[in-house]
Design an enzyme around this catalytic site. Structure first.
Site, PDB file in Angstrom:
ATOM      1  N   ASN A 154      39.895  29.845  63.241  1.00 39.89           N
ATOM      2  CA  ASN A 154      38.574  29.271  62.981  1.00 39.89           C
ATOM      3  C   ASN A 154      38.796  28.004  62.160  1.00 39.89           C
ATOM      4  OD1 ASN A 154      36.009  28.663  62.142  1.00 39.89           O
ATOM      5  ND2 ASN A 154      35.736  30.498  60.885  1.00 39.89           N
ATOM      6  N   TRP A 155      38.674  26.860  62.820  1.00 43.88           N
ATOM      7  CA  TRP A 155      38.984  25.595  62.143  1.00 43.88           C
ATOM      8  C   TRP A 155      37.872  25.118  61.222  1.00 43.88           C
ATOM      9  CZ3 TRP A 155      41.680  21.912  66.243  1.00 43.88           C
ATOM     10  CH2 TRP A 155      42.835  22.533  66.721  1.00 43.88           C
ATOM     11  N   LYS A 156      36.720  25.760  61.288  1.00 48.15           N
ATOM     12  CA  LYS A 156      35.563  25.387  60.455  1.00 48.15           C
ATOM     13  C   LYS A 156      35.260  23.900  60.604  1.00 48.15           C
ATOM     14  CE  LYS A 156      36.552  29.342  57.623  1.00 48.15           C
ATOM     15  NZ  LYS A 156      36.496  30.013  56.341  1.00 48.15           N
ATOM     16  N   HIS A 193      29.381  34.418  61.537  1.00 48.59           N
ATOM     17  CA  HIS A 193      30.359  34.239  60.463  1.00 48.59           C
ATOM     18  C   HIS A 193      29.628  34.283  59.117  1.00 48.59           C
ATOM     19  CE1 HIS A 193      33.264  32.358  57.799  1.00 48.59           C
ATOM     20  NE2 HIS A 193      34.175  32.712  58.675  1.00 48.59           N
ATOM     21  N   GLU A 223      29.846  32.566  56.551  1.00 47.23           N
ATOM     22  CA  GLU A 223      29.385  31.261  56.038  1.00 47.23           C
ATOM     23  C   GLU A 223      28.057  30.892  56.679  1.00 47.23           C
ATOM     24  OE1 GLU A 223      33.009  29.085  56.768  1.00 47.23           O
ATOM     25  OE2 GLU A 223      33.956  30.167  55.117  1.00 47.23           O
ATOM     26  N   GLU A 248      35.307  40.707  58.090  1.00 53.05           N
ATOM     27  CA  GLU A 248      35.739  39.697  57.124  1.00 53.05           C
ATOM     28  C   GLU A 248      35.027  39.928  55.795  1.00 53.05           C
ATOM     29  OE1 GLU A 248      37.273  35.907  59.250  1.00 53.05           O
ATOM     30  OE2 GLU A 248      35.117  35.746  59.003  1.00 53.05           O
ATOM     31  N   GLY A 267      38.723  32.422  52.222  1.00 50.07           N
ATOM     32  CA  GLY A 267      39.034  31.154  51.563  1.00 50.07           C
ATOM     33  C   GLY A 267      39.374  31.309  50.090  1.00 50.07           C
ATOM     34  N   SER A 327      41.694  35.259  54.258  1.00 48.35           N
ATOM     35  CA  SER A 327      42.983  34.913  53.660  1.00 48.35           C
ATOM     36  C   SER A 327      44.185  35.533  54.382  1.00 48.35           C
ATOM     37  CB  SER A 327      43.003  35.265  52.160  1.00 48.35           C
ATOM     38  OG  SER A 327      42.000  34.528  51.486  1.00 48.35           O
ATOM     39  N   GLY A 331      41.261  31.418  58.992  1.00 47.49           N
ATOM     40  CA  GLY A 331      40.629  30.148  58.644  1.00 47.49           C
ATOM     41  C   GLY A 331      41.676  29.137  58.213  1.00 47.49           C
ATOM     42  N   GLY A 332      41.839  28.979  56.910  1.00 52.86           N
ATOM     43  CA  GLY A 332      42.722  27.956  56.331  1.00 52.86           C
ATOM     44  C   GLY A 332      44.097  27.875  56.982  1.00 52.86           C
TER      45      GLY A 332
HETATM   46  P1  PGA Z   1      40.308  32.155  55.540  1.00 50.27           P
HETATM   47  O1  PGA Z   1      38.977  32.175  56.449  1.00 50.27           O
HETATM   48  O2  PGA Z   1      41.440  32.613  56.415  1.00 50.27           O
HETATM   49  O3  PGA Z   1      40.455  30.712  55.113  1.00 50.27           O
HETATM   50  O4  PGA Z   1      40.056  33.068  54.399  1.00 50.27           O
HETATM   51  C1  PGA Z   1      38.757  33.196  57.393  1.00 50.27           C
HETATM   52  C2  PGA Z   1      37.451  32.968  58.096  1.00 50.27           C
HETATM   53  O5  PGA Z   1      36.507  32.517  57.456  1.00 50.27           O
HETATM   54  O6  PGA Z   1      37.317  33.223  59.322  1.00 50.27           O
END
Ligand code: PGA
Length: 254
Positions: free
Chosen positions: A13-15, A98, A100, A170, A176, A216, A237-238
């Site tokens: 997930n590149w956000k 998600h 977020e 998640e 994050g 994470s 994500g990251g």
């Molecule tokens: P993260 O994000 O790996 O940076 O914690 C995961 C996500 O939000 O899908």
């Protein structure tokens, strides 16, 4: 180990990161180090990079996903993108619900279920996200919150459609933050979610649906998390923005 019936999925997930040209560069790095294997791999760049990402991924064996969608097929919905548009650009997955989007943009379970159904009707696979906040966990409400999100987010999805659905657990406090759930914490929720799926859709469906862990996930904790019986992959994500790190997570899933 995950059941041999469930093919693992590692999704990036590149956000809100990467322009079109930057996406192409990252995909090239991924292609250089990637050999298609047992695990399925997907990347979800921002909308504006989907077209160039789609071309860059051609023939790679890596699937394209989007990070959000609107449930209506078309119309006066300024700023929104439909499932048909995502399908036309080459997406086969769409992340919906998600945390977020739930927390920062007010998405409700009812919206998430409409989005999931729109994705299914367009012939793609929704990655439906659920997860508790730190306050929920500290208050002992983790399983209750995840159950209620699962019920609401899958409302109206037919049993026959469930084999195209992927779930992602998640925990919000792990996204994050560098603080991942322990393998045991992840497994506890995944097993609970699977039992719920069995109750809602029957055992064959419940046993077949993939449940990803997200929050994470890194190269150095992936193997341990993916070693849990009901963890069928990762939503990253990251670490998905660094080719070598993402490829190491894919390797841990293979
Ligand atoms: P993260 O994000 O790996 O940076 O914690 C995961 C996500 O939000 O899908």
């Amino acid at each position: 180990m995950t059941s041999p019936r469930r093919r693992r999925l590692v999704a990036g997930n590149w956000k809100m990161h990467r322009t079109g040209p930057e996406a192409v560069e990252l995909i090239q790095q991924l292609r250089d180090g990637y050999t298609p294997g047992r695990a399925e791999v997907m990347v979800a760049p921002p909308f504006t990079a989907l077209e160039s990402a789609s071309r860059a991924l051609e023939g790679s064996g890596i699937a394209l996903g989007a990070q959000n969608v609107h449930w209506e097929p078309q119309g006066a919905f300024t700023g929104e993108i439909s499932a048909g548009m995502l399908r036309a650009v080459g997406c086969t997955f769409v992340i919906v619900g998600h945390s977020e989007r739930r927390q920062l943009f007010g998405e409700t379970d009812a919206w998430v279920s409409k989005k999931a159904r729109a994705v299914l009707h367009a012939g793609m696979r929704p990655v439906v996200c659920i997860g508790e906040t730190l306050a929920d966990r500290d208050g002992g409400r983790t399983l209750e919150v995840c159950s209620s999100q699962l019920h609401g987010s899958l409302a109206g999805v037919a049993v026959e459609e469930m084999n195209h659905v992927v779930l992602a657990y998640e925990p919000v406090w792990a996204i994050g933050t560098g603080r991942n759930a322990t393998p045991a914490q992840a497994q506890e929720v995944h097993a609970h979610v699977r039992e719920l799926l069995v109750r809602l859709f029957g055992r064959p469906v419940g046993e077949a649906v993939r449940i990803l862990y997200g929050g994470s996930v890194k190269a150095d904790n992936a193997a341990e998390l993916l070693g849990q019986a009901d963890v069928d992959g990762a939503l990253v994500g990251g670490a998905s923005l660094k080719a070598q790190e993402f490829l190491a997570i894919v390797a841990a899933a293979t």
